[in-house]
Design a protein around this motif. Structure first.
Motif, PDB file in Angstrom:
ATOM      1  N   GLU A 165      45.917  42.746  45.186  1.00 38.81           N
ATOM      2  CA  GLU A 165      44.900  42.427  44.178  1.00 38.81           C
ATOM      3  C   GLU A 165      44.115  41.169  44.517  1.00 38.81           C
ATOM      4  OE1 GLU A 165      46.516  42.799  40.161  1.00 38.81           O
ATOM      5  OE2 GLU A 165      47.881  44.342  40.920  1.00 38.81           O
ATOM      6  N   ILE A 166      44.781  40.188  45.120  1.00 37.53           N
ATOM      7  CA  ILE A 166      44.053  38.987  45.554  1.00 37.53           C
ATOM      8  C   ILE A 166      42.966  39.365  46.553  1.00 37.53           C
ATOM      9  CG2 ILE A 166      44.221  36.860  46.915  1.00 37.53           C
ATOM     10  CD1 ILE A 166      47.030  36.477  45.713  1.00 37.53           C
TER      11      ILE A 166
ATOM     12  N   LYS B 212      50.965  37.935  35.701  1.00 39.67           N
ATOM     13  CA  LYS B 212      51.011  39.397  35.606  1.00 39.67           C
ATOM     14  C   LYS B 212      52.169  39.977  36.403  1.00 39.67           C
ATOM     15  CE  LYS B 212      48.418  43.536  37.029  1.00 39.67           C
ATOM     16  NZ  LYS B 212      47.158  44.046  37.612  1.00 39.67           N
ATOM     17  N   HIS B 213      52.414  39.402  37.589  1.00 42.71           N
ATOM     18  CA  HIS B 213      53.439  39.942  38.474  1.00 42.71           C
ATOM     19  C   HIS B 213      54.770  39.198  38.370  1.00 42.71           C
ATOM     20  CE1 HIS B 213      50.809  42.851  40.412  1.00 42.71           C
ATOM     21  NE2 HIS B 213      49.877  41.926  40.448  1.00 42.71           N
TER      22      HIS B 213
ATOM     23  N   GLN C 161      40.103  41.466  44.966  1.00 41.85           N
ATOM     24  CA  GLN C 161      39.249  40.700  44.060  1.00 41.85           C
ATOM     25  C   GLN C 161      38.467  39.613  44.793  1.00 41.85           C
ATOM     26  OE1 GLN C 161      40.858  39.481  40.253  1.00 41.85           O
ATOM     27  NE2 GLN C 161      42.304  41.174  40.229  1.00 41.85           N
TER      28      GLN C 161
ATOM     29  N   SER D 253      48.984  48.426  44.901  1.00 40.87           N
ATOM     30  CA  SER D 253      49.084  47.389  43.880  1.00 40.87           C
ATOM     31  C   SER D 253      49.937  46.248  44.414  1.00 40.87           C
ATOM     32  CB  SER D 253      49.699  47.964  42.589  1.00 40.87           C
ATOM     33  OG  SER D 253      51.018  48.422  42.832  1.00 40.87           O
TER      34      SER D 253
ATOM     35  N   GLU E 297      41.767  33.131  37.384  1.00 44.58           N
ATOM     36  CA  GLU E 297      42.240  34.486  37.629  1.00 44.58           C
ATOM     37  C   GLU E 297      43.474  34.504  38.534  1.00 44.58           C
ATOM     38  OE1 GLU E 297      42.508  38.521  37.211  1.00 44.58           O
ATOM     39  OE2 GLU E 297      41.224  37.118  36.102  1.00 44.58           O
ATOM     40  N   TYR E 298      43.559  33.533  39.454  1.00 47.40           N
ATOM     41  CA  TYR E 298      44.714  33.504  40.354  1.00 47.40           C
ATOM     42  C   TYR E 298      45.996  33.255  39.568  1.00 47.40           C
ATOM     43  CZ  TYR E 298      47.296  32.918  44.686  1.00 47.40           C
ATOM     44  OH  TYR E 298      48.187  33.094  45.723  1.00 47.40           O
TER      45      TYR E 298
ATOM     46  N   LYS F 264      46.473  33.869  36.510  1.00 46.40           N
ATOM     47  CA  LYS F 264      46.701  35.041  35.670  1.00 46.40           C
ATOM     48  C   LYS F 264      47.418  36.144  36.464  1.00 46.40           C
ATOM     49  CE  LYS F 264      43.287  36.083  32.976  1.00 46.40           C
ATOM     50  NZ  LYS F 264      41.982  36.642  32.511  1.00 46.40           N
ATOM     51  N   LEU F 265      47.043  36.313  37.738  1.00 44.83           N
ATOM     52  CA  LEU F 265      47.695  37.314  38.581  1.00 44.83           C
ATOM     53  C   LEU F 265      49.166  36.966  38.815  1.00 44.83           C
ATOM     54  CD1 LEU F 265      44.927  38.040  41.257  1.00 44.83           C
ATOM     55  CD2 LEU F 265      45.778  39.624  39.524  1.00 44.83           C
TER      56      LEU F 265
ATOM     57  N   LEU G 104      50.573  41.641  44.051  1.00 44.73           N
ATOM     58  CA  LEU G 104      49.802  40.398  44.050  1.00 44.73           C
ATOM     59  C   LEU G 104      48.874  40.284  45.253  1.00 44.73           C
ATOM     60  CD1 LEU G 104      49.274  37.548  42.816  1.00 44.73           C
ATOM     61  CD2 LEU G 104      51.067  36.714  44.356  1.00 44.73           C
TER      62      LEU G 104
END
Length: 254
Positions: free
Chosen positions: A50-51, A243-244, A54, A45, A236-237, A239-240, A47
């Motif tokens: 996940e980048i 999130k972090h 995705q 997991s 989405e970027y 948003k990530l 950033l």
């Protein structure tokens, strides 16, 4: 009913810009040792993880964790198909560089009890300065001039492979200044029983370090760039980052 479900799945993939048929090729990616919130839980997991996942949904990605300095030779040494945290310093041959995909918001961090005054990069000279491997090339021309081998600040300057060790070095040595992303520093300090209340974070106009990826082949690089652009275009970027808990300053989307 089955056909209807299949059609809906295809439509959903098209709307997200995802490939209709999965390419199950394995992609070995050299990535840093855990440095939350960027890389965490043994690269399961974070950033960066996940980048990459995705942006390349059609690949089975295997992350290989190693020190910052070792990442830069992972393709050349035949260990990996891609490298993270790459900053082009004139490298050529066997590398296809992506667009910038991640940013680190750097601060100079000192002990509050030592009351060190830092207003510019030159004020770092003379202190025990701790940064990551290759940082003297990543932090702008003034930092490079002062902290490259032979520079005015190089005598007391160290670059360390692992963020955990970088933070440990800071807490073990007096008159230390860590040059590091604030989120990473806070995480490892807490793990060592330390608090951000014990430190000062100095804004010395260090640039946000924005890194690229390097790929062994051009096709995968192009697919990554396309996937990264998609993450930016659909929000989405950003948003990530939220999130972090990472500053919007780290956003690489133009």
């Amino acid at each position: 009913m089955r056909n209807k479900t299949l059609k809906l799945l295809v439509l959903f993939q098209l709307l997200l810009g995802l490939p209709l048929f999965a390419n199950t090729s394995e992609l070995k990616v050299a990535i840093a040792n855990d440095a939350p919130p960027y890389v965490a839980d043994n690269a399961k997991s974070g950033l960066e993880v996940e980048i990459i996942q995705q942006a390349l949904p059609g690949y089975s990605i295997k992350f290989l964790q190693m020190g910052w300095g070792d990442i830069q030779n992972a393709i050349k040494n035949g260990i990996a198909d891609a490298e993270t945290n790459v900053y082009e310093h004139g490298e050529t041959g066997g590398h296809f560089f992506s667009k910038k995909y991640v940013g680190f918001v750097n601060y100079a961090i000192s002990r509050k009890s030592e009351d060190i005054k830092i207003d510019n990069v030159n004020d770092l000279v003379g202190h025990h300065v701790i940064a990551w491997k290759g940082a003297h090339l990543d932090l702008g021309p003034e930092f490079e001039r002062l902290f490259s081998p032979g520079g005015a600040g190089s005598k007391n300057y160290v670059e360390i492979q692992d963020s955990r060790d970088q933070v440990r070095d800071f807490w073990q040595n007096e008159d230390s200044i860590a040059i590091i992303d604030k989120s990473i520093f806070a995480h490892f300090s807490m793990k060592q029983g330390r608090s951000m209340d014990e430190v000062d974070t100095h804004k010395v106009f260090l640039p946000v370090s924005k890194f690229k990826m390097a790929f062994k082949d051009e096709k995968t690089r192009d697919e990554f760039n396309k996937g990264l652009a998609r993450l930016c275009s659909i929000g989405e970027y950003a948003k990530l980052l939220r999130k972090h808990g990472i500053s919007e300053k780290a956003n690489i989307c133009e």
